[in-house]
Design an enzyme around this catalytic site. Structure first.
Site, PDB file in Angstrom:
ATOM      1  N   ARG A   4       0.863  -1.073  -0.115  1.00 60.24           N
ATOM      2  CA  ARG A   4       0.016   0.085  -0.059  1.00 60.24           C
ATOM      3  C   ARG A   4       0.967   1.465  -0.101  1.00 60.24           C
ATOM      4  O   ARG A   4       2.109   1.120  -0.069  1.00 60.24           O
ATOM      5  CB  ARG A   4      -1.154  -0.036   1.073  1.00 60.24           C
ATOM      6  CG  ARG A   4      -0.656  -0.800   2.453  1.00 60.24           C
ATOM      7  CD  ARG A   4       0.346  -0.009   3.281  1.00 60.24           C
ATOM      8  NE  ARG A   4       0.162   1.304   3.370  1.00 60.24           N
ATOM      9  CZ  ARG A   4       1.306   2.262   3.490  1.00 60.24           C
ATOM     10  NH1 ARG A   4       2.466   1.850   3.706  1.00 60.24           N
ATOM     11  NH2 ARG A   4       1.080   3.495   3.823  1.00 60.24           N
ATOM     12  N   GLY A   5       0.185   2.467  -0.140  1.00 64.44           N
ATOM     13  CA  GLY A   5       1.189   3.586  -0.070  1.00 64.44           C
ATOM     14  C   GLY A   5       1.228   4.077  -1.754  1.00 64.44           C
ATOM     15  O   GLY A   5       1.494   3.084  -2.572  1.00 64.44           O
ATOM     16  N   ALA A   6       0.766   5.235  -2.121  1.00 63.21           N
ATOM     17  CA  ALA A   6       0.585   5.313  -3.619  1.00 63.21           C
ATOM     18  C   ALA A   6       2.028   5.083  -4.539  1.00 63.21           C
ATOM     19  O   ALA A   6       1.700   4.567  -5.442  1.00 63.21           O
ATOM     20  CB  ALA A   6       0.286   7.190  -3.498  1.00 63.21           C
ATOM     21  N   GLN A  49      -1.951   2.555  10.049  1.00 66.50           N
ATOM     22  CA  GLN A  49      -0.689   2.652   9.401  1.00 66.50           C
ATOM     23  C   GLN A  49       0.362   3.425  10.090  1.00 66.50           C
ATOM     24  O   GLN A  49       1.668   2.966   9.830  1.00 66.50           O
ATOM     25  CB  GLN A  49      -0.560   3.215   7.736  1.00 66.50           C
ATOM     26  CG  GLN A  49      -1.609   2.456   6.678  1.00 66.50           C
ATOM     27  CD  GLN A  49      -3.075   2.560   6.758  1.00 66.50           C
ATOM     28  OE1 GLN A  49      -3.445   3.096   7.789  1.00 66.50           O
ATOM     29  NE2 GLN A  49      -3.651   2.480   5.740  1.00 66.50           N
ATOM     30  N   ASN A  74      -5.420  12.569   0.767  1.00 63.61           N
ATOM     31  CA  ASN A  74      -4.267  11.710   1.469  1.00 63.61           C
ATOM     32  C   ASN A  74      -5.206  10.716   2.313  1.00 63.61           C
ATOM     33  O   ASN A  74      -6.476  10.788   2.452  1.00 63.61           O
ATOM     34  CB  ASN A  74      -3.290  12.549   2.056  1.00 63.61           C
ATOM     35  CG  ASN A  74      -2.047  11.541   2.697  1.00 63.61           C
ATOM     36  OD1 ASN A  74      -1.715  10.607   1.915  1.00 63.61           O
ATOM     37  ND2 ASN A  74      -1.725  11.787   3.688  1.00 63.61           N
ATOM     38  N   LYS A  75      -4.406  10.123   3.278  1.00 61.92           N
ATOM     39  CA  LYS A  75      -5.208   9.209   4.142  1.00 61.92           C
ATOM     40  C   LYS A  75      -6.292   9.918   4.989  1.00 61.92           C
ATOM     41  O   LYS A  75      -6.269  11.124   5.416  1.00 61.92           O
ATOM     42  CB  LYS A  75      -4.020   8.559   5.044  1.00 61.92           C
ATOM     43  CG  LYS A  75      -4.858   7.794   6.162  1.00 61.92           C
ATOM     44  CD  LYS A  75      -5.653   6.388   5.499  1.00 61.92           C
ATOM     45  CE  LYS A  75      -5.085   5.566   4.441  1.00 61.92           C
ATOM     46  NZ  LYS A  75      -6.128   4.850   3.804  1.00 61.92           N
ATOM     47  N   ASP A 112      -1.728  10.944  -2.208  1.00 65.99           N
ATOM     48  CA  ASP A 112      -2.272   9.592  -3.009  1.00 65.99           C
ATOM     49  C   ASP A 112      -2.525  10.032  -4.375  1.00 65.99           C
ATOM     50  O   ASP A 112      -2.369   9.749  -5.207  1.00 65.99           O
ATOM     51  CB  ASP A 112      -3.360   8.867  -2.356  1.00 65.99           C
ATOM     52  CG  ASP A 112      -3.077   7.935  -1.256  1.00 65.99           C
ATOM     53  OD1 ASP A 112      -2.798   8.572  -0.079  1.00 65.99           O
ATOM     54  OD2 ASP A 112      -2.629   6.722  -1.416  1.00 65.99           O
ATOM     55  N   ARG A 159      -7.382  -0.334  -6.810  1.00 68.20           N
ATOM     56  CA  ARG A 159      -7.835   0.865  -5.746  1.00 68.20           C
ATOM     57  C   ARG A 159      -7.704   2.169  -6.497  1.00 68.20           C
ATOM     58  O   ARG A 159      -7.074   2.789  -7.372  1.00 68.20           O
ATOM     59  CB  ARG A 159      -6.596   1.031  -4.749  1.00 68.20           C
ATOM     60  CG  ARG A 159      -6.495  -0.098  -3.828  1.00 68.20           C
ATOM     61  CD  ARG A 159      -5.478   0.020  -2.800  1.00 68.20           C
ATOM     62  NE  ARG A 159      -6.126   0.917  -1.475  1.00 68.20           N
ATOM     63  CZ  ARG A 159      -5.471   1.371  -0.610  1.00 68.20           C
ATOM     64  NH1 ARG A 159      -4.166   1.119  -0.490  1.00 68.20           N
ATOM     65  NH2 ARG A 159      -6.086   2.191   0.423  1.00 68.20           N
TER      66      ARG A 159
END
Ligand code: MRU
Length: 356
Positions: free
Chosen positions: A45-47, A195, A246-247, A236, A88
């Site tokens: 995960r993570g862009a 996270q 973002n998150k 992201d 995603r």
């Protein structure tokens, strides 16, 4: 520094981040469907990291394609790319990687199918290498905005694990440390997938950067006590006007920073900037399984049948962003658009670090 993802022996090997920090184990993906599953299930995960996984997943899928011509090859590659694209929706890096691959294949359309297949493997490895270099450059520029003794708030994980290495938001921290600055980090735990608690705290401890974990709700109270000097988060997808997806919870952090006069920086590689849209309202926001909210570490914590909203990301309006840390320098939101081409005199719009 732990390896997030690599191409190894004809397979895509990724660290299973869903099991961290209790278990450090790797998964070997032998086909593109498994890579797609890994992206969906947050093994990776993570862009930027899922951009790399996308490129490597497509390379993996391409190896099994039987085709005689470029057109035939592209037709058979289409459903593979589609499967990867549908994993995603928010991080633009997946789309960025697919577009980059399509351009590359078109430029080499005269070559044989076997050559095209090899090209895709090389490109996946190249995107990984470039990502590490990009992060180091982000770190070099961003570190100028960190002073000796600073305490930095971060949200989610925009570290090594979210990228090919070094991280985006963490690269300035790593470089500031290398420069001898005594810094410490406050990590929001980042409900519901944690996270911050599971990944950011773990990797910063490994790097020897003092890190303190807080609940997401605590950031405002710490700011009020003067315990936070600046915030650095990842993204992201950032629209060309500077609106930042973002998150979930990032928007709240940005508003809290504004209220307390704390600079709020976004570490954004150019691969995370969507120059095709001019507003964060156009960014698709992923909604994830409600069970991420109703359960905690496998145990139900909410009443059966309760209604749940589980947005994975939010959009912070550009007006709250003090500056973007990019591989080309640090810029105001209004100047992001100028980074698209090669011909702009960036020196004239680069932000200088604040005076002490
Ligand atoms: O749902 P995730 O864990 O993929 O979300 C990741 C984030 O929101 C990160 O902050 C973002 O991708 C930047 S990573 C350098």
């Amino acid at each position: 520094m732990v390896k997030t993802i690599e191409w190894k022996n004809g397979k895509v090997r990724m660290l299973d981040q869903s099991r961290l920090p209790l278990d450090v184990s790797y998964i070997e993906c032998a086909d593109f469907k498994m890579v797609a599953e890994g992206i969906k299930k947050l093994w990776i995960r993570g862009a930027p990291a899922i951009g790399i996984a996308a490129a490597m997943g497509i390379a993996l899928g391409a190896q099994g394609v039987k085709a005689q011509s470029y057109d035939d090859f592209m037709e058979r590659l289409e459903p593979i790319m589609e499967t990867i694209l549908l994993t995603r929706p928010t991080a633009v890096n997946i789309y960025w990687a697919v577009e980059r691959i399509k351009r590359l294949l078109y430029q080499h359309r005269e070559e044989s199918v076997e050559q095209l297949k090899q090209l895709l493997i090389d490109e996946g490895k190249q995107i990984l290498e470039e990502d590490i270099e990009t992060n180091k450059a982000i770190g070099k520029w961003g570190a100028q905005f960190i002073r000796d003794g600073d305490t930095i708030l971060t949200h989610c994980n925009a570290g090594s694990l979210a990228t090919g290495g070094y991280g985006t938001a963490t690269a300035p921290m790593l470089i500031a440390k290398e420069q001898g600055k005594r810094i410490q980090v406050i990590a929001d735990e980042t409900r519901p997938v944690l996270q911050g608690a599971r990944l950011t705290a773990w990797e910063l401890m490994q790097e020897g950067i003092p890190v303190t974990l807080i609940t997401d709700n605590a950031a405002g109270a710490l700011m009020k006590r003067g315990m936070i000097d600046l915030a650095i988060v990842g993204t992201d997808r950032t629209a060309s006007n500077g609106d930042v997806a973002n998150k979930i919870g990032t928007y709240t952090v940005a508003i809290l920073c504004r209220e307390h006069g704390i600079p709020f920086y976004v570490a954004a590689p150019l691969s995370s900037i969507d120059f095709s849209i001019n507003s964060g309202d156009l960014i698709p926001i992923e909604e994830r399984n409600p069970e991420e909210v109703s359960t905690f570490w496998g145990r139900r914590v909410a009443p059966n049948g309760v209604k749940i909203i589980n947005l994975a990301f939010d959009v912070t309006p550009a007006k709250y962003v003090s500056g973007f840390f990019t591989e080309k320098g640090v810029f105001k939101p209004r100047d992001l658009k100028k980074l698209q081409g090669e011909d702009f005199d960036l020196e004239s719009i680069r932000l200088a670090p604040p005076n002490d």
